[in-house]
Design a protein around this motif. Structure first.
Motif, PDB file in Angstrom:
ATOM      1  N   MET A 134      36.840  32.716  43.543  1.00  0.00           N
ATOM      2  CA  MET A 134      37.206  32.564  42.132  1.00  0.00           C
ATOM      3  C   MET A 134      36.007  32.810  41.214  1.00  0.00           C
ATOM      4  SD  MET A 134      40.419  31.808  42.179  1.00  0.00           S
ATOM      5  CE  MET A 134      40.885  30.944  40.687  1.00  0.00           C
ATOM      6  N   GLY A 145      37.887  31.466  34.605  1.00  0.00           N
ATOM      7  CA  GLY A 145      38.712  32.454  35.294  1.00  0.00           C
ATOM      8  C   GLY A 145      39.724  31.857  36.259  1.00  0.00           C
ATOM      9  N   THR A 146      39.835  30.536  36.322  1.00  0.00           N
ATOM     10  CA  THR A 146      40.690  29.932  37.353  1.00  0.00           C
ATOM     11  C   THR A 146      42.176  30.145  37.086  1.00  0.00           C
ATOM     12  OG1 THR A 146      40.653  27.749  36.308  1.00  0.00           O
ATOM     13  CG2 THR A 146      38.951  28.188  37.966  1.00  0.00           C
ATOM     14  N   ARG A 151      45.749  38.352  40.367  1.00  0.00           N
ATOM     15  CA  ARG A 151      46.077  38.611  41.779  1.00  0.00           C
ATOM     16  C   ARG A 151      47.583  38.612  41.988  1.00  0.00           C
ATOM     17  NH1 ARG A 151      41.010  35.221  43.448  1.00  0.00           N
ATOM     18  NH2 ARG A 151      39.789  36.792  44.522  1.00  0.00           N
ATOM     19  N   SER A 158      42.283  33.152  48.923  1.00  0.00           N
ATOM     20  CA  SER A 158      41.945  33.958  47.743  1.00  0.00           C
ATOM     21  C   SER A 158      42.603  33.431  46.477  1.00  0.00           C
ATOM     22  CB  SER A 158      42.354  35.423  47.935  1.00  0.00           C
ATOM     23  OG  SER A 158      41.414  36.073  48.745  1.00  0.00           O
ATOM     24  N   LEU A 188      36.831  23.497  42.236  1.00  0.00           N
ATOM     25  CA  LEU A 188      37.522  24.227  41.178  1.00  0.00           C
ATOM     26  C   LEU A 188      37.022  23.757  39.810  1.00  0.00           C
ATOM     27  CD1 LEU A 188      39.956  26.395  41.537  1.00  0.00           C
ATOM     28  CD2 LEU A 188      40.988  24.848  39.879  1.00  0.00           C
ATOM     29  N   ASN A 233      35.331  44.121  39.870  1.00  0.00           N
ATOM     30  CA  ASN A 233      36.376  43.272  40.453  1.00  0.00           C
ATOM     31  C   ASN A 233      36.016  42.689  41.823  1.00  0.00           C
ATOM     32  OD1 ASN A 233      36.518  45.650  41.885  1.00  0.00           O
ATOM     33  ND2 ASN A 233      38.762  45.709  41.950  1.00  0.00           N
ATOM     34  N   PHE A 259      42.203  34.773  37.042  1.00  0.00           N
ATOM     35  CA  PHE A 259      42.115  35.495  38.322  1.00  0.00           C
ATOM     36  C   PHE A 259      43.387  35.321  39.143  1.00  0.00           C
ATOM     37  CE2 PHE A 259      37.216  34.743  38.210  1.00  0.00           C
ATOM     38  CZ  PHE A 259      37.100  35.694  37.218  1.00  0.00           C
ATOM     39  N   VAL A 260      43.927  34.104  39.134  1.00  0.00           N
ATOM     40  CA  VAL A 260      45.154  33.859  39.901  1.00  0.00           C
ATOM     41  C   VAL A 260      46.280  34.744  39.366  1.00  0.00           C
ATOM     42  CG1 VAL A 260      46.960  32.153  40.373  1.00  0.00           C
ATOM     43  CG2 VAL A 260      44.561  31.512  40.617  1.00  0.00           C
ATOM     44  N   ASN A 312      49.101  37.277  47.165  1.00  0.00           N
ATOM     45  CA  ASN A 312      47.705  36.994  47.488  1.00  0.00           C
ATOM     46  C   ASN A 312      47.308  37.392  48.888  1.00  0.00           C
ATOM     47  OD1 ASN A 312      46.632  35.969  45.180  1.00  0.00           O
ATOM     48  ND2 ASN A 312      47.503  33.954  45.521  1.00  0.00           N
ATOM     49  N   HIS A 364      45.649  39.993  49.610  1.00  0.00           N
ATOM     50  CA  HIS A 364      44.384  40.711  49.587  1.00  0.00           C
ATOM     51  C   HIS A 364      43.367  40.010  48.694  1.00  0.00           C
ATOM     52  CE1 HIS A 364      41.667  44.119  49.611  1.00  0.00           C
ATOM     53  NE2 HIS A 364      42.356  44.522  50.662  1.00  0.00           N
ATOM     54  N   PRO A 365      42.144  39.869  49.174  1.00  0.00           N
ATOM     55  CA  PRO A 365      41.148  39.161  48.381  1.00  0.00           C
ATOM     56  C   PRO A 365      40.686  39.928  47.141  1.00  0.00           C
ATOM     57  CG  PRO A 365      40.147  40.078  50.364  1.00  0.00           C
ATOM     58  CD  PRO A 365      41.621  40.285  50.489  1.00  0.00           C
ATOM     59  N   THR A 366      41.041  41.193  47.057  1.00  0.00           N
ATOM     60  CA  THR A 366      40.516  42.009  45.971  1.00  0.00           C
ATOM     61  C   THR A 366      41.329  41.800  44.706  1.00  0.00           C
ATOM     62  OG1 THR A 366      40.021  43.626  47.650  1.00  0.00           O
ATOM     63  CG2 THR A 366      39.799  44.343  45.381  1.00  0.00           C
ATOM     64  N   LEU A 367      40.624  41.714  43.597  1.00  0.00           N
ATOM     65  CA  LEU A 367      41.299  41.689  42.303  1.00  0.00           C
ATOM     66  C   LEU A 367      41.613  43.119  41.907  1.00  0.00           C
ATOM     67  CD1 LEU A 367      38.856  39.168  40.653  1.00  0.00           C
ATOM     68  CD2 LEU A 367      41.339  38.844  40.725  1.00  0.00           C
ATOM     69  N   PRO A 368      42.656  43.326  41.080  1.00  0.00           N
ATOM     70  CA  PRO A 368      42.880  44.683  40.574  1.00  0.00           C
ATOM     71  C   PRO A 368      41.653  45.167  39.796  1.00  0.00           C
ATOM     72  CG  PRO A 368      44.310  43.074  39.463  1.00  0.00           C
ATOM     73  CD  PRO A 368      43.618  42.359  40.568  1.00  0.00           C
ATOM     74  N   GLU A 369      41.563  46.459  39.593  1.00  0.00           N
ATOM     75  CA  GLU A 369      40.387  47.004  38.897  1.00  0.00           C
ATOM     76  C   GLU A 369      40.378  46.618  37.420  1.00  0.00           C
ATOM     77  OE1 GLU A 369      39.645  51.143  39.377  1.00  0.00           O
ATOM     78  OE2 GLU A 369      39.699  51.002  41.578  1.00  0.00           O
ATOM     79  N   PHE A 370      39.182  46.337  36.942  1.00  0.00           N
ATOM     80  CA  PHE A 370      38.982  46.083  35.509  1.00  0.00           C
ATOM     81  C   PHE A 370      37.511  46.286  35.218  1.00  0.00           C
ATOM     82  CE2 PHE A 370      38.340  42.112  37.752  1.00  0.00           C
ATOM     83  CZ  PHE A 370      37.154  41.654  37.219  1.00  0.00           C
TER      84      PHE A 370
END
Ligand SMILES: Cc1cc2nc3c(=O)[nH]c(=O)nc-3n(C[C@H](O)[C@H](O)[C@H](O)COP(=O)(O)OP(=O)(O)OC[C@H]3O[C@@H](n4cnc5c(N)ncnc54)[C@H](O)[C@@H]3O)c2cc1C
Lengths: 161, 307
Positions: free
Chosen positions: A63, B40-41, B48, A43, B113, A22, B44-45, B4, B6-12
């Motif tokens: 992204m 992923g555009t 998040r 982000s 993008l 991630n 990912f959004v 948004n 935090h820049p981190t995505l949840p775990e996967f």
């Protein structure tokens, strides 16, 4: 969570990093490689402050996953200057007053570099269109556009492209 | 709500299957927990924002054929699912035969993008605001969908079932979009109304395409597809029929635009009110159809003068 070992080129140097699934390209550049010119604005792919070149094309590094960058060539703002010489775009933004707080500047430079690489003599409309994904809250954009035009003119006159 | 932060995505877990069989198999076995992605555009959004929380993200970009864009002058254009929008815009075949699709892609977000966002991702995401869906529908696009059973082909006009809802089943992967050759003399226009000039999602989007058809009483057929005014992209059939049945004039174009506005069922949201959207559908449909009609006539004149 699984960790992945990634081999890639960043600003011309071969790098090997170990990242979790991630971790974004933005975070890997900032936290593993200390390239803090890559800014974290939103982000969410909106503001463009984290723009870098990936295999020659600008992307929002917030992204893109770091694991997607196996074998990729990344250029950040830190990789623009060559042999202690600023990229003409960097000099032109300074000279034309296209930098105020500076937060958007690295992303603007990367979008502008990609634009001049694909179109060395863009018109004002093309410059503005190329910057749609780079938000600046200080300059009102006019001086950024003028800076890019100045850099394009210097390159046309035989300076570094 | 603060989003948004935090820049981190949840775990996967990141999964990159090597073959379509492996990918479909994985998606089937982890039906509730796995999600395919391209650029992923959207994914990912939404991760998040906490809307999506998949255990596995399955990167399907490296599967065979996904990166290909291929034009066959006999049949049409095949766009691999992983071909990003900038590549679609830059392809000579798109500019020559499907300029409407290039225009629609150009209206999406920003250049950087679009280095990631794909047309097939736009389709699979099935947002009624998706900017490229109208052009793909107007060209009678067909989605090639892979599963462990093989490939099935789905007409886009049958694919959209609601916001984010499609006929895709668990374990299925969209592999490519096929656009048949456009009818000779086709001319198209995409008008996107956003809250700002560039980069916002559409408040209303109007896709119009027209081409000469000796079989139609008016001598022409039109396609009119509306974005952001119904749960799916809306084909304004009555408006299309109106311009096939009677001579194309400023009055019949106004009539078609009124029919389009009547056909849509927009909602109030953060971008605009339902009432405003309905009015804009009328105005922009008239504008788009007029502009297509002018292009068709200009082309006709050029053809004559070049004889
Ligand atoms: C800042 C920003 C601005 C945007 N502006 C616009 C805009 O102006 N207009 C617009 O239309 N959109 C816009 N979007 C939305 C998005 O960029 C588009 O919908 C894009 O086309 C999605 O493509 P992708 O490849 O990134 O899809 P992804 O995010 O990878 O996937 C989208 C969806 O499709 C599913 N999916 C992906 N690949 C497959 C496959 N092969 N088979 C089956 N299902 C699959 C995913 O699970 C997901 O549900 C914007 C997004 C952002 C972040």
């Amino acid at each position: 969570m699984t960790f992945h070992q990634i081999n890639l080129t960043v600003n011309g140097e071969a790098e090997q990093v170990v990242v979790a699934s991630n971790v974004t390209l933005m975070r890997m550049l900032r936290e593993n490689l200390a390239l803090t010119g890559v800014k974290n604005g939103c982000s969410a792919g909106e503001c463009g402050a984290c723009t870098v070149l990936m295999n020659g094309e600008p992307v929002n590094s917030c992204m893109v996953l770091a694991v997607e960058c196996e074998g990729a060539e990344i250029i950040t703002v830190e990789g623009l200057a060559k042999d202690h010489q600023l990229d003409p775009l960097q000099s032109a933004l300074i000279n034309e007053g296209g930098v105020q707080c500076g937060f958007c500047t690295p992303g603007v430079l990367m979008s502008a570099r990609a634009l001049l690489n694909r179109n060395p003599q863009p018109g004002e409309d093309q410059i503005r269109e190329a910057l749609v994904g780079n938000l600046c809250r200080c300059t009102g954009y006019t001086r950024i556009v003028e800076g890019i035009q100045a850099a394009a003119a210097i390159s046309a006159a035989g300076g570094r492209p | 709500m603060i989003r948004n932060t935090h820049p981190t995505l949840p775990e996967f877990e990141y999964i990159r299957p090597q073959s379509v069989g492996e990918a479909c198999d994985f998606l089937t076995r982890h039906a509730a927990d796995a999600r395919p992605f391209l650029g992923g555009t959207d994914v990912f959004v939404r991760m998040r924002d906490g809307v999506l929380n998949p255990k596995y993200l399955v990167d399907v970009k490296a599967l065979p054929g996904m990166q290909e864009i291929r034009f066959d002058p006999q049949s049409g254009l095949t766009i691999g699912a992983a071909v990003n929008m900038n590549r679609v815009i830059a392809a000579a075949e798109t500019r020559e035969h499907y300029p409407l699709l290039a225009d629609a892609c150009r209206s999406v977000a920003s250049y950087q993008l679009r280095s990631r966002a794909t047309v097939v991702g736009n389709i699979c995401n099935a947002s009624p605001a998706g900017d490229t869906l109208g052009a793909c529908l107007a060209f009678n696009g067909v989605l090639h969908i892979q599963s462990s059973q093989g490939v099935r082909q789905e007409l886009l006009s049958n694919f959209f079932r609601g916001p984010g809802k499609t006929t895709l089943q668990t374990g299925e992967i969209a592999a490519a979009l096929f656009l048949p050759l456009p009818h000779a003399g086709s001319q198209g226009v995409y008008i996107k109304l956003g809250r700002n000039k560039l980069s916002d999602l559409s408040l209303v989007g109007v896709t119009a395409l027209g081409y000469p058809d000796p079989g139609a009483p008016s001598g022409y057929r039109f396609r009119l597809i509306l974005a952001s005014v119904a749960p799916t992209p809306l084909i304004a059939k009555q408006a299309e029929d109106c311009l096939a049945a009677q001579p194309v004039t400023p009055a019949s174009i106004q009539e078609a635009a009124r029919l389009a506005s009547e056909a849509c069922a927009p909602i109030d949201d953060v971008r605009g009110s339902a009432r405003y959207r309905k009015q804009m559908v009328k105005n922009l449909s008239a504008r788009a159809l007029t502009s297509v009609w002018e292009k068709l006539n200009r082309r006709g004149q050029n053809d004559i003068s070049s004889d």
